[in-house]
Design a protein around this motif. Structure first.
Motif, PDB file in Angstrom:
ATOM      1  N   ILE A 108     -16.217  23.826  49.069  1.00 23.47           N
ATOM      2  CA  ILE A 108     -16.157  22.410  48.695  1.00 23.47           C
ATOM      3  C   ILE A 108     -16.999  21.567  49.649  1.00 23.47           C
ATOM      4  CG2 ILE A 108     -14.648  20.420  48.348  1.00 23.47           C
ATOM      5  CD1 ILE A 108     -12.363  22.329  47.774  1.00 23.47           C
ATOM      6  N   HIS A 109     -17.874  20.719  49.086  1.00 19.51           N
ATOM      7  CA  HIS A 109     -18.642  19.743  49.862  1.00 19.51           C
ATOM      8  C   HIS A 109     -18.336  18.355  49.284  1.00 19.51           C
ATOM      9  CE1 HIS A 109     -21.001  22.809  51.895  1.00 19.51           C
ATOM     10  NE2 HIS A 109     -21.267  23.358  50.721  1.00 19.51           N
ATOM     11  N   HIS A 110     -18.304  17.355  50.161  1.00 19.72           N
ATOM     12  CA  HIS A 110     -18.115  15.986  49.658  1.00 19.72           C
ATOM     13  C   HIS A 110     -19.018  15.005  50.410  1.00 19.72           C
ATOM     14  CE1 HIS A 110     -15.447  15.812  53.177  1.00 19.72           C
ATOM     15  NE2 HIS A 110     -14.788  16.837  52.666  1.00 19.72           N
ATOM     16  N   SER A 111     -19.441  13.955  49.735  1.00 14.23           N
ATOM     17  CA  SER A 111     -20.352  12.974  50.326  1.00 14.23           C
ATOM     18  C   SER A 111     -20.302  11.697  49.499  1.00 14.23           C
ATOM     19  CB  SER A 111     -21.779  13.516  50.356  1.00 14.23           C
ATOM     20  OG  SER A 111     -22.316  13.570  49.039  1.00 14.23           O
ATOM     21  N   ASN A 112     -21.310  10.834  49.671  1.00 16.84           N
ATOM     22  CA  ASN A 112     -21.421   9.623  48.850  1.00 16.84           C
ATOM     23  C   ASN A 112     -22.701   9.659  48.001  1.00 16.84           C
ATOM     24  OD1 ASN A 112     -23.304   9.355  50.839  1.00 16.84           O
ATOM     25  ND2 ASN A 112     -22.892   7.207  51.284  1.00 16.84           N
ATOM     26  N   ARG A 113     -23.304  10.839  47.871  1.00 14.72           N
ATOM     27  CA  ARG A 113     -24.570  10.971  47.154  1.00 14.72           C
ATOM     28  C   ARG A 113     -24.402  11.857  45.919  1.00 14.72           C
ATOM     29  NH1 ARG A 113     -29.272   9.707  49.623  1.00 14.72           N
ATOM     30  NH2 ARG A 113     -30.014   9.850  47.479  1.00 14.72           N
ATOM     31  N   ILE A 114     -23.738  11.329  44.922  1.00 11.36           N
ATOM     32  CA  ILE A 114     -23.545  12.114  43.703  1.00 11.36           C
ATOM     33  C   ILE A 114     -24.865  12.307  42.956  1.00 11.36           C
ATOM     34  CG2 ILE A 114     -23.080  10.286  41.998  1.00 11.36           C
ATOM     35  CD1 ILE A 114     -20.562  12.104  41.252  1.00 11.36           C
ATOM     36  N   ASP A 115     -25.805  11.393  43.190  1.00 10.35           N
ATOM     37  CA  ASP A 115     -27.110  11.535  42.545  1.00 10.35           C
ATOM     38  C   ASP A 115     -27.826  12.793  43.024  1.00 10.35           C
ATOM     39  OD1 ASP A 115     -27.224  10.315  45.069  1.00 10.35           O
ATOM     40  OD2 ASP A 115     -29.197   9.429  44.660  1.00 10.35           O
ATOM     41  N   LYS A 116     -27.707  13.099  44.323  1.00  6.34           N
ATOM     42  CA  LYS A 116     -28.330  14.313  44.855  1.00  6.34           C
ATOM     43  C   LYS A 116     -27.652  15.567  44.289  1.00  6.34           C
ATOM     44  CE  LYS A 116     -30.614  13.254  49.208  1.00  6.34           C
ATOM     45  NZ  LYS A 116     -31.808  14.064  48.944  1.00  6.34           N
ATOM     46  N   MET A 117     -26.316  15.506  44.186  1.00 10.82           N
ATOM     47  CA  MET A 117     -25.577  16.643  43.632  1.00 10.82           C
ATOM     48  C   MET A 117     -26.000  16.912  42.191  1.00 10.82           C
ATOM     49  SD  MET A 117     -21.736  15.836  44.983  1.00 10.82           S
ATOM     50  CE  MET A 117     -21.328  15.747  46.740  1.00 10.82           C
TER      51      MET A 117
ATOM     52  N   VAL B  70     -19.568  19.290  39.630  1.00 10.51           N
ATOM     53  CA  VAL B  70     -19.890  17.975  40.186  1.00 10.51           C
ATOM     54  C   VAL B  70     -18.863  16.983  39.665  1.00 10.51           C
ATOM     55  CG1 VAL B  70     -21.617  16.149  40.363  1.00 10.51           C
ATOM     56  CG2 VAL B  70     -22.347  18.541  40.245  1.00 10.51           C
ATOM     57  N   THR B  71     -18.204  16.258  40.556  1.00 12.32           N
ATOM     58  CA  THR B  71     -17.159  15.329  40.143  1.00 12.32           C
ATOM     59  C   THR B  71     -17.003  14.212  41.178  1.00 12.32           C
ATOM     60  OG1 THR B  71     -14.862  15.188  39.379  1.00 12.32           O
ATOM     61  CG2 THR B  71     -15.296  16.620  41.255  1.00 12.32           C
ATOM     62  N   THR B  72     -16.005  13.362  40.968  1.00 15.36           N
ATOM     63  CA  THR B  72     -15.679  12.294  41.912  1.00 15.36           C
ATOM     64  C   THR B  72     -14.194  12.348  42.234  1.00 15.36           C
ATOM     65  OG1 THR B  72     -15.600   9.884  42.254  1.00 15.36           O
ATOM     66  CG2 THR B  72     -15.368  10.666  39.993  1.00 15.36           C
ATOM     67  N   ASN B  73     -13.851  11.921  43.429  1.00 14.96           N
ATOM     68  CA  ASN B  73     -12.446  11.901  43.833  1.00 14.96           C
ATOM     69  C   ASN B  73     -11.805  10.524  43.626  1.00 14.96           C
ATOM     70  OD1 ASN B  73     -14.233  11.117  46.009  1.00 14.96           O
ATOM     71  ND2 ASN B  73     -12.441  10.978  47.324  1.00 14.96           N
ATOM     72  N   ILE B  74     -12.495   9.621  42.911  1.00 15.82           N
ATOM     73  CA  ILE B  74     -11.951   8.291  42.601  1.00 15.82           C
ATOM     74  C   ILE B  74     -11.315   8.317  41.212  1.00 15.82           C
ATOM     75  CG2 ILE B  74     -12.432   5.826  42.437  1.00 15.82           C
ATOM     76  CD1 ILE B  74     -12.895   7.095  45.223  1.00 15.82           C
ATOM     77  N   ARG B  75     -10.048   7.943  41.162  1.00 13.01           N
ATOM     78  CA  ARG B  75      -9.314   7.948  39.895  1.00 13.01           C
ATOM     79  C   ARG B  75      -9.600   6.692  39.080  1.00 13.01           C
ATOM     80  NH1 ARG B  75      -5.071   9.334  43.618  1.00 13.01           N
ATOM     81  NH2 ARG B  75      -4.487  11.554  43.537  1.00 13.01           N
TER      82      ARG B  75
ATOM     83  N   VAL C 113     -17.843  14.831  44.992  1.00 12.25           N
ATOM     84  CA  VAL C 113     -17.407  16.175  45.360  1.00 12.25           C
ATOM     85  C   VAL C 113     -18.238  17.223  44.618  1.00 12.25           C
ATOM     86  CG1 VAL C 113     -15.464  17.783  45.448  1.00 12.25           C
ATOM     87  CG2 VAL C 113     -15.050  15.328  45.726  1.00 12.25           C
ATOM     88  N   HIS C 114     -18.687  18.210  45.370  1.00 18.29           N
ATOM     89  CA  HIS C 114     -19.490  19.306  44.812  1.00 18.29           C
ATOM     90  C   HIS C 114     -18.798  20.612  45.183  1.00 18.29           C
ATOM     91  CE1 HIS C 114     -23.755  21.225  44.318  1.00 18.29           C
ATOM     92  NE2 HIS C 114     -22.896  21.621  43.410  1.00 18.29           N
ATOM     93  N   ILE C 115     -18.405  21.394  44.189  1.00 19.57           N
ATOM     94  CA  ILE C 115     -17.641  22.628  44.409  1.00 19.57           C
ATOM     95  C   ILE C 115     -18.405  23.807  43.816  1.00 19.57           C
ATOM     96  CG2 ILE C 115     -15.464  23.834  43.955  1.00 19.57           C
ATOM     97  CD1 ILE C 115     -14.260  20.989  43.436  1.00 19.57           C
ATOM     98  N   SER C 116     -18.418  24.914  44.533  1.00 19.30           N
ATOM     99  CA  SER C 116     -18.960  26.145  43.953  1.00 19.30           C
ATOM    100  C   SER C 116     -17.861  27.198  43.923  1.00 19.30           C
ATOM    101  CB  SER C 116     -20.172  26.658  44.740  1.00 19.30           C
ATOM    102  OG  SER C 116     -19.802  27.096  46.023  1.00 19.30           O
ATOM    103  N   LEU C 117     -17.731  27.876  42.794  1.00 18.39           N
ATOM    104  CA  LEU C 117     -16.777  28.981  42.631  1.00 18.39           C
ATOM    105  C   LEU C 117     -17.596  30.257  42.506  1.00 18.39           C
ATOM    106  CD1 LEU C 117     -14.305  27.404  40.026  1.00 18.39           C
ATOM    107  CD2 LEU C 117     -14.184  27.327  42.523  1.00 18.39           C
ATOM    108  N   ASN C 118     -17.366  31.187  43.421  1.00 16.88           N
ATOM    109  CA  ASN C 118     -18.184  32.393  43.509  1.00 16.88           C
ATOM    110  C   ASN C 118     -17.352  33.634  43.185  1.00 16.88           C
ATOM    111  OD1 ASN C 118     -20.735  31.173  45.069  1.00 16.88           O
ATOM    112  ND2 ASN C 118     -18.868  30.301  45.938  1.00 16.88           N
ATOM    113  N   PHE C 119     -17.918  34.511  42.369  1.00 15.12           N
ATOM    114  CA  PHE C 119     -17.183  35.677  41.882  1.00 15.12           C
ATOM    115  C   PHE C 119     -17.856  36.973  42.344  1.00 15.12           C
ATOM    116  CE2 PHE C 119     -16.880  32.082  38.982  1.00 15.12           C
ATOM    117  CZ  PHE C 119     -15.506  31.891  38.923  1.00 15.12           C
ATOM    118  N   ASP C 120     -17.118  38.058  42.229  1.00 19.47           N
ATOM    119  CA  ASP C 120     -17.624  39.357  42.636  1.00 19.47           C
ATOM    120  C   ASP C 120     -18.800  39.778  41.740  1.00 19.47           C
ATOM    121  OD1 ASP C 120     -16.757  41.869  44.354  1.00 19.47           O
ATOM    122  OD2 ASP C 120     -17.391  42.599  42.382  1.00 19.47           O
TER     123      ASP C 120
END
Length: 394
Positions: free
Chosen positions: A5-14, A116-121, A65-72
């Motif tokens: 999980i990575h988080h920042s204020n640059r959703i445009d870059k994500m 790619v998502t946001t943590n603001i409801r 928020v930028h999340i990567s899910l990695n599998f075998d």
């Protein structure tokens, strides 16, 4: 499954990072979850707007928020299964009903997706991100591995398979895009997996993957402005190819970003000191040179990296423990593990074990010797023996 999980204020870059991959044909957008329109009807700006609308409801700096899910590598997962896993994961970490974009990437040796998502409801409140990776994400990961029959992250064989390989410099020397892609894959892995507390310690790991983080000369403009670039290294350790600015990567591994990791890593790695110290001590029991020590440590998953002056004098040593994923400068482990102490300990001769046959022969010679004590016998023992003889004659 491994979640990062990575988080920042640059959703445009994500978003740009993932859409660029789509444009190159090495990724595909699988879903726009909780968007008012279906994915097929969304262009880049509409995808951005769906997340920006919520971000604008809060003044918080961290809102992306930028999340990567990695599998075998052995797992063959359909698009539908990947969407189901992502939805379950998002709900379990507290992001239920949050809009997100799901991308499947094909540029690595193992299946993985990016979210790619946001943590603001919708009411302007924020989803708490503190410890989300070590607490909620870990709980979610373990539950999902069972529910979907995935290979568990604790599987050591899986971890070895998914370990990032050093950059193939020849393949990456075809321009900025290829170089950036090669370096980015290593950075994503190293920065999330390893615990280091300085730039030299980070470089000790990166050099294992043919990469270096470079501030430039102390007199340079880049150094004065706290700039940082990442470059590839050839077999001789020389920088080759196009250097890439830290700010050009989607996770932005700048000096400011790294300094925050140093502080967090310092405490997190303390419990791992003992493993390295014990391994070094055991290796020194059977090593009589630094080269043999380095070779022995490597077999135990530790790279001992020597720092030398231009005339070949060793002045420093850094230990990279690939099993525990920690990095320590030698002196930080204690005086006995600094470069100077290691050289002194390697110079000490090993104790020669006695030959059992020779020992038996020497003992037999002593027992069968009927002559008077030799002159080599201590004076005090001679005196004691003489006194005993006189008393017997009386």
């Amino acid at each position: 499954m491994v979640a990062v999980i990575h988080h920042s204020n640059r959703i445009d870059k994500m978003l740009n990072y993932n859409e660029h991959k789509v444009g190159e044909g090495i990724a595909k957008c699988l879903e726009a979850a909780h968007y008012p329109k279906d994915l097929a009807g969304l262009n880049f700006y509409q995808k951005m707007a769906g997340l920006d609308k919520l971000r604008s409801l809060s003044t918080r700096k961290i809102n992306s928020v930028h999340i990567s899910l990695n599998f075998d590598p052995s797992e063959k997962l359909s698009a539908e299964k990947l969407k189901a896993i992502a939805a379950d994961y998002m709900e379990k970490i507290g992001f239920k009903d949050q809009p997100y974009l799901l991308y499947e990437h094909y540029d690595s040796g193992h299946p993985h997706v990016h979210i790619v998502t946001t943590n603001i409801r919708a009411d302007g409140s924020a989803i708490e991100l503190h410890n989300i990776g070590s607490v909620q994400s870990e709980i979610a990961r373990k539950a999902i591995e069972i529910a979907f029959g995935l290979v568990k992250a604790q599987d050591s064989e899986r971890q070895e398979k998914q370990r990032v390989k050093p950059v193939n410099v020849q393949q990456a020397l075809y321009g900025k895009t290829e170089t950036k892609r090669a370096i980015s894959g290593v950075l994503n892995y190293v920065l999330s997996a390893y615990k280091f507390a300085s730039l030299p310690e980070l470089n000790a790991v990166l050099k294992c993957y043919n990469i270096v983080a470079d501030r430039g000369d102390k007199e340079s403009r880049m150094y004065r402005n706290n700039g940082l670039v990442y470059s590839m290294l050839d077999k001789q350790g020389n920088k080759v190819g196009v250097p890439i600015k830290a700010s050009d990567f989607h996770i932005q591994p700048t000096l400011k970003f790294l300094s925050k990791k140093y502080a967090a890593n310092e405490a997190a790695r303390l419990s791992k000191k003992t493993h390295i110290k014990n391994t070094v001590d055991l290796a020194l029991l059977k090593s009589i040179s630094i080269d043999k020590l380095i070779e022995s440590l490597k077999k135990d998953g530790i790279d001992a990296i020597l720092r030398k002056s231009l005339d070949g004098i060793i002045y420093g040593i850094t230990y990279v423990d690939h099993k525990e994923k920690v990095v320590f400068n030698g002196s930080d482990l204690g005086k006995n593990y600094s470069a100077k102490a290691i050289q002194e300990r390697c110079a000490l001769p090993l104790l020669k074990q006695p030959n059992l046959l020779e020992l038996k022969l020497d003992l037999a010679t002593i027992l069968l010797d009927t002559q008077e004590p030799s002159e080599a016998l201590p004076f005090e023992l001679k005196q004691q023996k003489k006194k005993k003889r006189k008393r017997l004659q009386q």
